[in-house]
Design a protein around this motif. Structure first.
Motif, mmCIF file in Angstrom:
data_model
loop_
_atom_site.group_PDB
_atom_site.id
_atom_site.type_symbol
_atom_site.label_atom_id
_atom_site.label_comp_id
_atom_site.label_asym_id
_atom_site.label_seq_id
_atom_site.Cartn_x
_atom_site.Cartn_y
_atom_site.Cartn_z
ATOM 1 N N VAL B 269 15.623 -39.140 -32.728
ATOM 2 C CA VAL B 269 14.259 -39.511 -33.113
ATOM 3 C C VAL B 269 13.949 -40.931 -32.618
ATOM 4 O O VAL B 269 12.839 -41.218 -32.179
ATOM 5 N N PHE B 270 14.955 -41.801 -32.646
ATOM 6 C CA PHE B 270 14.746 -43.146 -32.097
ATOM 7 C C PHE B 270 14.454 -43.079 -30.604
ATOM 8 O O PHE B 270 13.678 -43.871 -30.070
ATOM 9 N N LEU B 272 12.870 -40.598 -29.158
ATOM 10 C CA LEU B 272 11.473 -40.178 -29.039
ATOM 11 C C LEU B 272 10.548 -41.363 -29.255
ATOM 12 O O LEU B 272 9.553 -41.531 -28.550
ATOM 13 N N LEU B 273 10.891 -42.205 -30.227
ATOM 14 C CA LEU B 273 10.100 -43.415 -30.473
ATOM 15 C C LEU B 273 10.081 -44.292 -29.228
ATOM 16 O O LEU B 273 9.024 -44.766 -28.796
ATOM 17 N N LEU B 275 10.559 -43.414 -26.139
ATOM 18 C CA LEU B 275 9.785 -42.777 -25.076
ATOM 19 C C LEU B 275 8.290 -42.951 -25.310
ATOM 20 O O LEU B 275 7.544 -43.332 -24.403
ATOM 21 N N ALA B 276 7.851 -42.703 -26.550
ATOM 22 C CA ALA B 276 6.411 -42.739 -26.819
ATOM 23 C C ALA B 276 5.881 -44.169 -26.842
ATOM 24 O O ALA B 276 4.804 -44.439 -26.322
ATOM 25 N N VAL B 277 6.646 -45.089 -27.444
ATOM 26 C CA VAL B 277 6.116 -46.441 -27.635
ATOM 27 C C VAL B 277 6.482 -47.354 -26.464
ATOM 28 O O VAL B 277 5.607 -47.922 -25.816
ATOM 29 N N PHE B 282 3.770 -49.120 -23.903
ATOM 30 C CA PHE B 282 3.888 -50.464 -23.341
ATOM 31 C C PHE B 282 4.191 -50.451 -21.849
ATOM 32 O O PHE B 282 4.164 -51.491 -21.197
ATOM 33 N N ARG B 286 11.350 -47.194 -16.845
ATOM 34 C CA ARG B 286 12.259 -46.132 -17.256
ATOM 35 C C ARG B 286 13.676 -46.484 -16.871
ATOM 36 O O ARG B 286 13.895 -47.269 -15.958
ATOM 37 N N LEU B 298 16.991 -50.954 -32.676
ATOM 38 C CA LEU B 298 16.310 -50.387 -33.839
ATOM 39 C C LEU B 298 17.273 -49.495 -34.616
ATOM 40 O O LEU B 298 17.235 -49.436 -35.843
ATOM 41 N N MET B 366 16.574 -39.748 -23.743
ATOM 42 C CA MET B 366 15.120 -39.650 -23.861
ATOM 43 C C MET B 366 14.402 -40.671 -23.004
ATOM 44 O O MET B 366 13.294 -40.451 -22.559
ATOM 45 N N PHE B 381 16.503 -55.075 -16.015
ATOM 46 C CA PHE B 381 15.329 -54.323 -15.598
ATOM 47 C C PHE B 381 15.678 -53.236 -14.574
ATOM 48 O O PHE B 381 14.855 -52.401 -14.264
#
Lengths: 459, 435
Positions: B269-270, B272-273, B275-277, B282, B286, B298, B366, B381
């Motif tokens: 789930v982290f 997914l967070l 990936l989405a955020v 932002f 990748r 996190l 993810m 980076f």
């Protein structure tokens, strides 16, 4: 990279500000005793004023700049490109960015694209120059504001402590922000998914084959998004895991809490902790390459038909992974049962085994149940073992010898590799994630509440 | 344990029924105890099985079969086509021919297929290794020297016994002709297993004999660095606030419940967070260790916060009160007394959290850290992968030689984890203090 340089420069400037602030405070007073606070606090006061507002601005810039620059690039595009739908526009913007940063571009580079890319890099450069100048202005302004106010009577320590306290509070608020971030990101994408696929189909559909066609007239244009096979698969694997972990973990905990000598305990506990520290990818490798073939061979010798990626292999290995989790939680709960209860039972002539089963175990039961619930939630959310050992076929079955797939496996397969923009296929992963999050959250909340309530009982 | 009849002194109680029941009860006691011991034994046995299996599969990867080429002439006409000796010219050289010519001259293969089989004995990466060697030292051109080149993975597997010679020819990847050549080379002492330095000094590759873990190790290092830089200060700040400063109210209750829940949220789930955020909102790059580190921080925050709170709680109140009594402010007490005393505990918790982060795979899948990356990453980076993800990637490749490398990579990862945990335990033992 450039941002890092800017931050380093800012840091250097605030160090200078610290020295200047300190010396100004000392210069204003005839001796250190005339100062309200220790001299260092005046330095900190100046440094904080110098760095904090500028830092805040940099943070805002980092979070807003990409979106703003993208918007401006799109607005500068020719008319016909601007009217593309979202997905195509996204691809176009991606190409512009790639061209600007010198990467490979997926289409012919025409003058319009080149112009857009130039425009994009120009915008980014301007934005960065603007940032640098505003940061410099803010840092200087903050510093001079603080510097002018520094005098021996200024209560610098109180001001500094207020800021530090705020920063500490911010640190603890990150936990809330994380939860909010998880909920929002999952929710937004899921809502977009449910606009395409009705929620009833997702929750009650019996078929899962997340294929979306490229063209509307293709055969099988609509994929099937019924999550039931995934849920049964997840439950099957978790049930298998718990049927290994619960008895072994519980009995180990009882042995360590009740029977083992101190020396045996000192050896056994770290051994079980090693089991907990092994990365899940290692368990997955072991399950896929050693356990699954072994089960298959064994099954064939018994005349059974075993899939090469069976739920049993994944479940059994996952069970082993959870053993230390169950045992350490139960161990805590069992040792928390007061001595008096045990001694009363011995006093009535019960054997140790009878005491454990009739007195200690019932007394510890709520805590143990809480621990088991946490273990179940962990089994449901476990990813790598099932990805590597459980397979991809969404079979609606409860036969542990067949291949099943789980919610986490599907999330990984949907999101690893090439993703389509905005397709129901990609978005369905977030809906699955939301489902996973809600289920585990409910389990965790119940479990934590049970464990906590139980702990308070004997305190 | 004494006999049941001996413990019951009163003659009236010594009936057969009671004795039989006592016997049964003691038997049950013994059975139960045995069952418990069996459970522990099963767990320990599994651990031994797991480690034994991986060790058995993986230890051979630390040795790699190599072929010696005696008196290899670094022919200037081949390697320096422009004749200038410049880097550009050396890059364009024909390094394949360098080792193919002498081996062809020795065995005289007839026909194209036989030639291809013969060339198949040596790794496809040999030419790049020769090129790198010449580029690093241009004076080699024109010299004659003996060189060790990596054998191909099939040869390696055959000599390590992973490909059986007893199989019929069409069921193995090595032909009879190739086996004959290999045996001849071996009898000349030109095929030897040597320590596999490539495994530790190169990045990922499609050829198992050229694949190494250095890229993944660097990626893991960068990711962990970002994780540490973010999660340590934030975690300690949160712990200090909650333990020392926060008033007891709904807000802090909410934070507490949140932290405990976050500790039990599935790691994916982290991802997914992230990936989405981090990626989609932002627009961060990748596959970058920066994003990986942010996601993992996190994830490890709850661990660090909980450990730090326990450590801070263990500092006795008398120390705080003494400091207050001398006129220290609240933050001075924390900074000068509470934190230094709690630091060993906090560090122990942080190391354990970092070990968790080092072994984590799912959330990194993810955010795209699964790409095939042969270059070594040079900063947070750059696209990179990490050790567990490298293991995941290799475990998916069907070639037999990658099973061995995967196991060896697991051994390296376990080595890192065990030393981190051992260090944490040592730190705890050393600094343990009873008030």
């Amino acid at each position: 990279m450039k941002i890092l340089l800017l931050l380093v420069a800012l840091l250097a400037f605030s160090v200078v500000a610290h020295r200047l602030g300190r010396s100004r405070a000392l210069a204003g007073a005839s001796s250190v005793r005339d100062l309200h606070s220790l001299p260092g606090y005046y330095g900190l006061y100046a440094a904080l004023w110098c760095a904090l507002p500028a830092l805040l601005l940099v943070l805002c810039w980092i979070s807003l700049e990409p979106a703003v620059v993208e918007r401006m690039t799109i607005e500068a595009l020719p008319e016909e490109s601007r009217e593309l739908d979202d997905a195509r526009l996204g691809l176009l913007v991606n190409d512009i960015k790639n061209l600007a940063s010198g990467n490979i571009v997926s289409r012919e580079v025409d003058p319009a694209l080149q112009a857009a890319a130039d425009h994009y890099s120009r915008l980014r450069r301007t934005a960065f120059m603007a940032l640098v100048s505003i940061v410099a202005l803010l840092a200087c302004g903050g510093f001079f504001w603080a510097f002018r106010r520094i005098s021996p009577r200024l209560a610098a320590i109180h001001r500094v402590e207020r800021v530090v306290r705020g920063l500490l509070m911010l640190g603890s608020a990150i936990a809330i922000l994380t939860t909010v971030g998880i909920v929002l990101s999952l929710l937004f994408e899921s809502i977009r998914f449910f606009q395409r696929v009705p929620m009833s189909e997702f929750l009650f559909g019996l078929e899962w084959s997340p294929q979306t066609a490229l063209r509307a007239d293709q055969v099988g244009a609509s994929g099937a998004f019924g999550a039931i096979p995934l849920l049964t698969g997840t439950l099957l694997v978790s049930a298998l895991a718990m049927s290994v972990a619960a008895p072994v973990g519980l009995l180990s905990a009882i042995y360590m809490a009740e029977y083992a000598s101190d020396r045996a305990r000192k050896v056994l506990k770290p051994v079980l902790e090693i089991l907990a520290g092994v990365p899940t990818v290692v368990y997955g490798f072991f399950a896929a390459l050693t356990v699954a073939p072994a089960i298959r061979r064994f099954g064939e010798s018994m005349g059974l038909d075993v899939a090469s990626e069976s739920a049993l292999a994944a479940g059994a290995v996952m069970g082993v992974m959870i053993i230390p989790f169950v045992s350490s939680l139960s161990d805590d709960v069992i040792t928390a049962v007061p001595r008096g209860l045990r001694e009363a039972s011995y006093g009535l002539g019960a054997t140790q085994n009878e005491t454990i089963r009739r007195v200690v175990f019932p007394a510890a039961l709520p805590g143990i149940v809480g621990g088991l619930l946490l273990a179940v939630s962990r089994a449901i959310g476990e990813t790598m073992i099932v990805v590597m050992a459980a397979g991809l076929a969404a079979n609606l079955t409860i036969n542990p010898l067949e291949a099943v797939t789980t919610v986490t496996v599907q999330i990984v397969t949907l999101l690893v590799g090439d993703q389509e923009f905005e397709s129901a296929k990609t978005l369905s992963a977030f809906a699955l994630g939301l489902l996973l999050f809600i289920v585990t959250l409910v389990l965790n909340v119940i479990a934590l509440r049970v464990v906590r309530k139980y702990r308070e009982q004997y305190d | 344990m004494t006999e049941p009849s001996a413990t019951l002194r009163h003659p009236l109680l010594q009936t057969d029924a009671i004795a039989a029941r006592m016997k049964k009860r003691y038997a049950a006691e013994k059975r139960f105890r045995l069952l418990c011991m069996l459970a522990i034994a099963a767990a320990v046995l599994f651990l031994i099985l797991l480690f034994g299996d991986i060790l058995r599969k993986g230890y051979t990867a630390f040795l790699q079969t190599e072929v010696r080429f005696d008196d290899l002439y670094f022919d200037p006409t081949l390697l320096d086509p422009l004749g200038t000796g410049s880097e550009e010219s050396l890059r364009a050289g024909e390094y394949v021919a360098l080792w193919r010519q002498p081996i062809k001259a020795q065995f005289q293969p007839e026909g194209r297929q036989a030639r291809r089989q013969l060339y198949g004995l040596v790794s496809g990466g040999a030419e790049f290794e020769l090129r790198d060697r010449v580029l690093a030292d241009p004076s080699l051109v024109g010299q004659q020297m003996s060189v060790w080149l990596p054998a191909s993975d099939d040869v390696d597997m055959l000599l390590k016994g992973h490909i059986s010679r007893d199989l019929p020819e069409d069921e193995r990847t090595v032909t009879d002709q190739q086996i004959a050549w290999i045996d001849q080379l071996a009898s000349e002492g030109r095929i030897v297993r040597r320590f596999n330095t490539r495994f530790f000094t190169s990045g990922d590759s499609r050829d198992p004999e050229m694949a190494g873990i250095l890229g993944a190790v660097i990626g893991s290092g960068l990711t962990l660095m970002v994780t540490l830089v973010l999660s340590f200060p934030i975690g300690v700040a949160a712990a200090i606030y909650l333990e020392e400063l926060a008033p007891k109210n709904r807000w802090t209750d909410l934070i507490e419940v949140n932290i405990n829940n976050l500790a039990a949220v599935p790691s994916i789930v982290f991802g997914l967070l992230g990936l989405a955020v981090f990626l989609n909102f932002f627009g961060l790059p990748r596959s970058a260790p920066l994003v990986g580190g942010m996601v993992l921080s996190l994830m490890t925050l709850p661990t660090i916060i909980i450990a730090a709170r326990t450590a801070i709680k263990a500092v006795p109140p008398s120390i705080r009160e003494a400091a207050y009594g001398l006129g220290a402010s609240r933050l001075q007490v924390i900074q000068h007394h509470v934190l230094p005393l709690a630091l060993p505990g906090i560090l122990t918790g942080t190391i354990i959290g970092m070990a968790q982060a080092l072994g984590e795979t799912a959330p990194l899948l993810m955010i795209g850290m699964v790409a095939f990356i042969a270059d070594l990453p040079s900063g947070p980076f750059d696209p990179a992968t990490v050790l567990p993800v490298q293991i995941f990637l290799w475990s998916d490749i069907p070639e037999r030689a990658f099973v061995e490398r995967t196991s060896a990579a697991i051994l390296v990862l376990l080595g890192f984890l065990i030393s981190m945990n051992a260090f944490a335990v040592w730190l705890r033992r050393r600094t343990e203090r009873r008030w």
